[in-house]
Write an enzyme that holds these catalytic residues in place. Sequence first.
Site, PDB file in Angstrom:
ATOM      1  N   GLU A  36       1.056  -1.232   8.238  1.00 51.24           N
ATOM      2  CA  GLU A  36       0.254  -0.089   8.698  1.00 51.24           C
ATOM      3  C   GLU A  36       0.137   0.062  10.225  1.00 51.24           C
ATOM      4  OE1 GLU A  36      -1.563   2.419   7.043  1.00 51.24           O
ATOM      5  OE2 GLU A  36      -2.039   3.077   9.055  1.00 51.24           O
ATOM      6  N   ASP A  86       0.497   3.765   6.015  1.00 52.03           N
ATOM      7  CA  ASP A  86       0.797   3.404   4.628  1.00 52.03           C
ATOM      8  C   ASP A  86       0.525   4.566   3.677  1.00 52.03           C
ATOM      9  OD1 ASP A  86       1.733   0.848   4.959  1.00 52.03           O
ATOM     10  OD2 ASP A  86      -0.214  -0.089   4.777  1.00 52.03           O
ATOM     11  N   PHE A 146      10.507  -2.013  -0.495  1.00 55.26           N
ATOM     12  CA  PHE A 146      10.880  -3.363  -0.079  1.00 55.26           C
ATOM     13  C   PHE A 146      11.345  -3.333   1.370  1.00 55.26           C
ATOM     14  CE2 PHE A 146      11.968  -3.889  -4.716  1.00 55.26           C
ATOM     15  CZ  PHE A 146      10.916  -4.754  -4.980  1.00 55.26           C
ATOM     16  N   GLN A 195       0.771  -1.245   0.000  1.00 55.73           N
ATOM     17  CA  GLN A 195       0.000   0.000   0.000  1.00 55.73           C
ATOM     18  C   GLN A 195       0.803   1.298   0.000  1.00 55.73           C
ATOM     19  OE1 GLN A 195      -3.295   2.430   2.654  1.00 55.73           O
ATOM     20  NE2 GLN A 195      -2.994   0.308   3.158  1.00 55.73           N
ATOM     21  N   GLY A 241      -8.152  20.645  18.778  1.00 53.19           N
ATOM     22  CA  GLY A 241      -7.811  22.063  18.831  1.00 53.19           C
ATOM     23  C   GLY A 241      -8.315  22.703  20.114  1.00 53.19           C
ATOM     24  N   GLY A 242      -8.421  24.004  20.094  1.00 53.42           N
ATOM     25  CA  GLY A 242      -8.819  24.719  21.310  1.00 53.42           C
ATOM     26  C   GLY A 242     -10.330  24.849  21.482  1.00 53.42           C
ATOM     27  N   GLN A 243     -11.096  24.319  20.539  1.00 56.97           N
ATOM     28  CA  GLN A 243     -12.560  24.453  20.615  1.00 56.97           C
ATOM     29  C   GLN A 243     -13.153  23.103  21.017  1.00 56.97           C
ATOM     30  OE1 GLN A 243     -13.780  27.411  20.188  1.00 56.97           O
ATOM     31  NE2 GLN A 243     -12.140  28.453  19.088  1.00 56.97           N
TER      32      GLN A 243
HETATM   33  N1  COA Z   1      11.634 -10.425  -9.037  1.00 53.43           N
HETATM   34  C1  COA Z   1      12.297 -11.199  -8.165  1.00 53.43           C
HETATM   35  N2  COA Z   1      12.266 -10.992  -6.827  1.00 53.43           N
HETATM   36  C2  COA Z   1      11.512  -9.978  -6.388  1.00 53.43           C
HETATM   37  C3  COA Z   1      10.787  -9.139  -7.244  1.00 53.43           C
HETATM   38  C4  COA Z   1      10.869  -9.392  -8.631  1.00 53.43           C
HETATM   39  N3  COA Z   1      10.234  -8.645  -9.521  1.00 53.43           N
HETATM   40  N4  COA Z   1      10.139  -8.221  -6.496  1.00 53.43           N
HETATM   41  C5  COA Z   1      10.445  -8.484  -5.213  1.00 53.43           C
HETATM   42  N5  COA Z   1      11.274  -9.536  -5.142  1.00 53.43           N
HETATM   43  C6  COA Z   1      11.873 -10.109  -3.951  1.00 53.43           C
HETATM   44  C7  COA Z   1      12.739  -9.135  -3.194  1.00 53.43           C
HETATM   45  O1  COA Z   1      13.967  -8.987  -3.830  1.00 53.43           O
HETATM   46  C8  COA Z   1      12.823  -9.817  -1.836  1.00 53.43           C
HETATM   47  O2  COA Z   1      13.812 -10.823  -1.903  1.00 53.43           O
HETATM   48  P1  COA Z   1      14.994 -10.985  -0.804  1.00 53.43           P
HETATM   49  O3  COA Z   1      14.353 -10.910   0.529  1.00 53.43           O
HETATM   50  O4  COA Z   1      15.550 -12.314  -1.138  1.00 53.43           O
HETATM   51  O5  COA Z   1      15.943  -9.893  -1.001  1.00 53.43           O
HETATM   52  C9  COA Z   1      11.495 -10.531  -1.733  1.00 53.43           C
HETATM   53  O6  COA Z   1      10.885 -10.452  -3.022  1.00 53.43           O
HETATM   54  C10 COA Z   1      10.532 -10.008  -0.703  1.00 53.43           C
HETATM   55  O7  COA Z   1      10.503  -8.592  -0.626  1.00 53.43           O
HETATM   56  P2  COA Z   1      10.053  -7.908   0.749  1.00 53.43           P
HETATM   57  O8  COA Z   1       9.981  -6.464   0.575  1.00 53.43           O
HETATM   58  O9  COA Z   1      10.940  -8.402   1.841  1.00 53.43           O
HETATM   59  O10 COA Z   1       8.562  -8.476   0.917  1.00 53.43           O
HETATM   60  P3  COA Z   1       7.898  -9.119   2.208  1.00 53.43           P
HETATM   61  O11 COA Z   1       6.573  -9.614   1.758  1.00 53.43           O
HETATM   62  O12 COA Z   1       8.768 -10.099   2.900  1.00 53.43           O
HETATM   63  O13 COA Z   1       7.690  -7.884   3.203  1.00 53.43           O
HETATM   64  C11 COA Z   1       6.890  -5.691   3.793  1.00 53.43           C
HETATM   65  C12 COA Z   1       6.658  -6.965   2.959  1.00 53.43           C
HETATM   66  C13 COA Z   1       5.836  -4.704   3.388  1.00 53.43           C
HETATM   67  C14 COA Z   1       6.761  -6.008   5.277  1.00 53.43           C
HETATM   68  C15 COA Z   1       8.298  -5.153   3.505  1.00 53.43           C
HETATM   69  O14 COA Z   1       8.441  -4.987   2.124  1.00 53.43           O
HETATM   70  C16 COA Z   1       8.597  -3.830   4.203  1.00 53.43           C
HETATM   71  O15 COA Z   1       8.857  -3.774   5.402  1.00 53.43           O
HETATM   72  N6  COA Z   1       8.594  -2.743   3.444  1.00 53.43           N
HETATM   73  C17 COA Z   1       8.936  -1.416   3.941  1.00 53.43           C
HETATM   74  C18 COA Z   1       7.840  -0.828   4.750  1.00 53.43           C
HETATM   75  C19 COA Z   1       6.526  -0.764   4.020  1.00 53.43           C
HETATM   76  O16 COA Z   1       6.412  -0.194   2.960  1.00 53.43           O
HETATM   77  N7  COA Z   1       5.514  -1.317   4.668  1.00 53.43           N
HETATM   78  C20 COA Z   1       4.155  -1.093   4.263  1.00 53.43           C
HETATM   79  C21 COA Z   1       3.663  -1.979   3.283  1.00 53.43           C
HETATM   80  S1  COA Z   1       2.044  -1.424   2.874  1.00 53.43           S
END
Ligand code: COA
Length: 475
Positions: A186, A215, A144, A64, A294-296
Amino acid sequence: MPRKVRKKMKAAGRKPAKQVAKLRAKRPPPKTAKRTLPRPSAKPWGEAGRALAGVRILDFTHVQSGPTCTQLLAFMGADVIKVERPGSGDITRGQLRDVKGADSLYFTMLNGSKRSITIDSKHPKGKDILDRLVQQCDVLVENFAPGALDRMGLTFAHIHKLNPRMIVASVKGFGPGPYQDCKVYENVAQCAGGSASTTGFRDGPPLVTGAQIGDSGTGLHLALGIVAALYQRTRTGRGQRVLCAMQDGVLNLARVKLRDQQRLKHGPLTEYSQYGEGIPFGPAAPRAGNDSGGGQPGWILKCKGWEGDPDAYIYFITQAPVWGAICDLIGKPEWKTDPDYATPPARLPRLRGIFAAIEQWTMTKTKFEVMEICNKQEIPVGPILSMKELAEEQSLRATGTVVEVDHPRRGKYLTVGNPIKMSDSPADVRRSPLLGEHTDEILRQVLGYSEEDIAAIKSSGAITAPDKPAKAEAA
Ligand code: COA
């Protein structure tokens, strides 16, 4: 300068140095930055191109926070190329799915007006394609988990070497510090950013809000950072890194609560109803229920029909300048002059009783009737609108805040358009792309690959899911 040399230079059509210096001196002074701006467009409003036309975004976002940011930039005219994992794509395509075989609303409402290309970012050929995209784009946006982009080989040093103008914008859960490596969603951000500890009722547990301030709120912050970096680039010629941590974004939105935290040193927070109730304050800014920030003083009051309708409520603010009008409206004209009620400080310890009296009046009217009556008297009130009411509200459709778009798999759906209205840049709100819908188009048009190259890329497995032909991506 010897005459001989001067003669030679004249013959060659070159001017002697002294003369050059004189001519230079006569030139008009260099134009200021303001003078170098193009002349104001004479085109009708809205026909001079969109605000971000010409900006190309390499969108590596998912879920998101990041998608909110890039969707907004797309609404403003940027060409947003969303890179997705072959076969599966953004995980939200399949999350909370309501229509079998179609992308979920979770995905479609966060990825409108974008193009989708599938690339396996860990495949050697996929890495080549990404490098070429880096050279063709202005901004890379990603959210990521910490370190994932570097593990793909897309370090800032590598990107900057390929394209020194590239802006690399990231959302992370936390900024540098003890939690920098944590994955964050989130509600984690709402809790870590000070929103949850200050939301809810004093005698209840912390609460998260329905608005996605962690998010979508951070996505908005990131969009501002990107636009500012694009503007700075017009002077410096180089890109930069832009980082928005979700904790920071939430804290920014909860700024007034950090204000209250500091006010506590100097005495109780008199606008909190806990003050009027004689309940002492602790060391931290407390939860304030529905007290106005706020103040109201304000509170949520029942309206006609509240017994069966969970949204038959109104927010009512007892703004000081309209106190007299409120007293007349609720049948308490004597409160206008009663020293216990006439002034804001006198009212503070009595707010609970005051709101109970106002509620006796609001319960006799629907929330829309209260709105109409109070607005005429300039009393600030806000009906509690349900999502159903908002979806059906015609004025929001008319302004493009709620937009209906058509999708080849799911049919028509509502999305929230651009909440930022610009008189010369009408929003470009289109449906979200199918997975890999624009893969061929981008390889051909943006990256200049030939048909043979594209065929070779397809058979390499860099843009297709294992054991699937490229066409299946869009199917
Ligand atoms: N081709 C190949 N691999 C891909 C890819 C693609 N097109 N797109 C993503 N990947 C891989 C990444 O390289 C990563 O691999 P690695 O861990 O081996 O390096 C893997 O997919 C997973 O990515 P990641 O971001 O760790 O996803 P996740 O599902 O484990 O975690 C979140 C999701 C949201 C928790 C994490 O991305 C995060 O903390 N993001 C930052 C904060 C954030 O935006 N949070 C809010 C989300 S709404």
